[in-house]
Design an enzyme around this catalytic site. Structure first.
Site, mmCIF file in Angstrom:
data_model
loop_
_atom_site.group_PDB
_atom_site.id
_atom_site.type_symbol
_atom_site.label_atom_id
_atom_site.label_comp_id
_atom_site.label_asym_id
_atom_site.label_seq_id
_atom_site.Cartn_x
_atom_site.Cartn_y
_atom_site.Cartn_z
ATOM 1 N N ALA A 71 0.854 -1.184 0.000
ATOM 2 C CA ALA A 71 0.000 0.000 0.000
ATOM 3 C C ALA A 71 0.892 1.235 0.000
ATOM 4 O O ALA A 71 0.717 2.157 0.796
ATOM 5 C CB ALA A 71 -0.917 -0.001 1.221
ATOM 6 N N CYS A 131 -5.281 1.493 -9.565
ATOM 7 C CA CYS A 131 -4.500 1.334 -8.339
ATOM 8 C C CYS A 131 -5.400 1.246 -7.112
ATOM 9 O O CYS A 131 -6.180 2.167 -6.842
ATOM 10 C CB CYS A 131 -3.515 2.483 -8.164
ATOM 11 S SG CYS A 131 -2.412 2.261 -6.759
#
Length: 304
Positions: A71, A131
């Protein structure tokens, strides 16, 4: 000698079908000590946004069975920094340097793509509408046909070079998304990006990653990625670039047989920095062993 040349159209010619995935290969410069980066078909630099981004707070990486969670959140110094400080160092490469472009709004994507269009040595961008690690934009564009088409069409209007669009697997029908971006002007599609996942520390009873959820990559993704490449190949006419869990030449061949014209290597770069060049050699060896003179013969060659 076998012929490994692949044309993805609109000026993007690859000496071989091996690319590296954005976010796993830095700016290419970091791998110069390991092998001749110019020997690849090309490489895709880390995600670039209009303005600088700090990324997500730590911890933002975690190892999982057969993969990893990340992340990072598109941490970068922005497109102007890239153009002024990074791009001059990349002009030494003789293969294709592709920039991954992301944004939080359609206007962000357009302005970033427009700026990169002026860079002579960059023949293509990979438009990241997929994303899962940012709170705005990103995957929101990639999960809806109308939104995906809108942002691709807007970028197409200002970007004349090869436009590759990166798709998310976090949808129920990836073929429809692929068709919508093809109709909006994409020259190729790359799939798949990471899948949304999470990890929990049972002792602390807390998420392992600061953002709770993160993008899963690595070998665990390969069966899903292969399936999606195969499905998309049935509905689009533009080239497909396959990625997701590719660690060796056999994996790469499987993606070509499923319908991909080229492939990207991602997480495997962290395990063995020489993986991309090994895959190039492995594809050549496979072609020699199977009397395949042109790599194009393998594309979509799955026997049902």
């Amino acid at each position: 000698m076998v012929n490994t040349h692949i044309s993805l159209g609109n000026g993007l010619e690859l000496k071989n079908p091996v690319l590296t995935a954005s976010g796993t290969f830095g700016y290419g410069l970091e791998y110069d000590d390991f092998f001749d980066v110019s020997a690849l078909g090309g490489f895709i630099v880390k995600g670039t946004t209009l303005m600088p981004r700090e990324g997500n707070p730590y911890p933002r990486l975690a190892e999982t069975p057969s993969g990893m969670l990340n992340a990072v959140g598109l941490q970068n110094k922005g497109v102007e920094y890239f153009c002024d400080h990074i791009y001059p160092k990349l002009t030494k490469y003789t293969n294709n340097v592709i920039v991954n472009v992301s944004g939080s709004s359609t206007d962000d994507y357009v302005k970033t793509a427009e700026r990169i269009a002026s860079l002579e040595h960059i023949p293509a961008i990979e438009l990241n509408i997929s994303c899962p690690n940012v709170k705005q934009g990103g995957m929101a564009f990639g999960t809806d046909c109308a939104q995906a088409a809108k942002v691709v069409s807007a970028v197409r209007s200002v970007y004349p070079k090869h436009l590759m669009v990166k798709l998310t697997p976090n949808v129920t029908d990836i073929a429809s998304i692929a068709k919508s971006v093809e109709d909006a002007g994409a020259d190729s599609v790359s799939l798949i990006n990471t899948m949304l996942g999470m990890a929990i520390d049972a002792e602390k009873r807390r998420p392992v990653i600061s953002t709770v959820t993160a993008g899963l990559s690595g070998p665990a993704l390969k069966p899903v990625a292969l399936r999606m490449v195969w499905q998309v190949s049935k509905v689009v006419k533009i080239p497909i670039v396959g990625l997701g869990g590719i660690t060796n030449a056999t994996d790469a061949i499987e993606f070509l047989l499923a319908g991909a014209s080229a492939i990207q290597i991602g997480t495997a770069n962290f395990l063995d920095p020489t993986t991309p060049i090994k895959v190039v050699k492995g594809i050549e060896d496979y072609m020699t062993r199977h009397n395949v003179n042109n790599v194009k013969e393998l594309i979509g060659g799955l026997v049902l």
